[in-house]
Design an enzyme around this catalytic site. Structure first.
Site, PDB file in Angstrom:
ATOM      1  N   SER A  48       0.810  -1.218   0.000  1.00  0.00           N
ATOM      2  CA  SER A  48       0.000   0.000   0.000  1.00  0.00           C
ATOM      3  C   SER A  48       0.843   1.267   0.000  1.00  0.00           C
ATOM      4  O   SER A  48       0.393   2.318  -0.469  1.00  0.00           O
ATOM      5  CB  SER A  48      -0.929  -0.001   1.221  1.00  0.00           C
ATOM      6  OG  SER A  48      -0.194  -0.144   2.424  1.00  0.00           O
ATOM      7  N   ASP A 194      -4.033   7.117  10.165  1.00  0.00           N
ATOM      8  CA  ASP A 194      -3.733   5.780  10.690  1.00  0.00           C
ATOM      9  C   ASP A 194      -2.310   5.662  11.223  1.00  0.00           C
ATOM     10  O   ASP A 194      -1.960   4.665  11.868  1.00  0.00           O
ATOM     11  CB  ASP A 194      -4.002   4.701   9.633  1.00  0.00           C
ATOM     12  CG  ASP A 194      -3.139   4.847   8.378  1.00  0.00           C
ATOM     13  OD1 ASP A 194      -2.191   5.663   8.370  1.00  0.00           O
ATOM     14  OD2 ASP A 194      -3.418   4.142   7.388  1.00  0.00           O
ATOM     15  N   HIS A 197       0.437   5.130   6.881  1.00  0.00           N
ATOM     16  CA  HIS A 197       0.623   5.532   5.491  1.00  0.00           C
ATOM     17  C   HIS A 197       0.922   7.031   5.384  1.00  0.00           C
ATOM     18  O   HIS A 197       0.270   7.839   6.058  1.00  0.00           O
ATOM     19  CB  HIS A 197      -0.632   5.203   4.670  1.00  0.00           C
ATOM     20  CG  HIS A 197      -0.972   3.759   4.662  1.00  0.00           C
ATOM     21  ND1 HIS A 197      -1.828   3.190   5.575  1.00  0.00           N
ATOM     22  CD2 HIS A 197      -0.550   2.749   3.854  1.00  0.00           C
ATOM     23  CE1 HIS A 197      -1.940   1.891   5.333  1.00  0.00           C
ATOM     24  NE2 HIS A 197      -1.157   1.603   4.295  1.00  0.00           N
TER      25      HIS A 197
END
Length: 227
Positions: A48, A194, A197
């Site tokens: 990701s 979060d 990221h």
């Protein structure tokens, strides 16, 4: 029926002009083809962090990296081969179709999900090792971007996981960027909510920090072509 008669001199001139234009058109095709062939294609294989989780595509790592390289005069295209949630083993399973024939070099950014899941470091290393061997078998240079394990997994795990990347780089003679999130991790202004990221500004920091290593990768790719 009325017939038009073109003087011989004019006819010759007209035909010469047409031939000249045709010659120019034909000559332009190989030049364009050469320009396209001169473009270096980098494949960013990752999870990701590469895919651009939580970001518009234009703010993702591959796009920002390509923009930065082009601004520095490199004729390069960066392909986004990131898949959110991928472990090293998952990326290995899709490697054959994720790596196009046109690839000239590969950035490998994997392992973050392995650490978050507490997978055995030796399993991560084995998967990364196979990926590297497959890429090198195609004659492509590799830039390996390292990751770090969460500290709550314990000192032994963190140490074993952290050793994966320098060990692989030494074994396979890779270009190593020790920590992909360097400069962005733990900085709330550069990370998404979060805390895992990077946001668009965080990606920009990552790109600037990794840029010298990517330029070394481009040089290695060019050396392979010249050799």
């Amino acid at each position: 029926m009325k017939r038009w008669i073109v003087p011989a001199g004019r006819l010759v001139a007209a035909l010469t002009a047409v031939a000249a234009l045709a010659g120019l058109s034909l000559a332009a095709t190989p030049i364009a083809a050469r320009a396209e062939q001169d473009e270096t294609v980098l494949v960013a294989l990752g999870d990701s962090l590469t895919a651009g989780y939580g970001l518009p595509n234009r703010q993702s790592f591959p796009v920002q990296l390509e923009d930065a390289l082009r601004k520095r005069g490199h004729n390069v295209r960066v392909l986004n081969a990131g898949v959110s949630g991928d472990t090293a083993a998952a990326a290995l399973r899709r490697l054959d179709w994720a790596l196009p024939d046109e690839a000239d070099a590969v950035i490998v950014e994997l392992g973050g999900n392995d650490a978050l899941q507490g997978l055995p470091p030796e399993a991560t290393e084995a998967a990364l090792s196979t990926i590297i061997e497959k890429v090198q078998a195609k004659g492509l240079p590799v830039l390996l971007a390292g990751m770090e394990a969460p500290r709550n997994l314990g000192k032994d795990y963190v140490s074993a996981f952290g050793a994966i990347y320098p060990d692989l780089a030494a074994r396979y003679k890779l270009i190593l960027y020790p920590f992909f999130l360097e400069g962005a991790a733990l900085n709330a202004e550069l990370m998404q909510a979060d805390g895992i990221h990077p946001n668009d500004k965080g990606v920009a920091v990552i790109v600037q920090n990794i840029l010298p290593k990517v330029e070394a990768l481009l040089a290695a790719s060019q050396s392979n072509e010249d050799g």
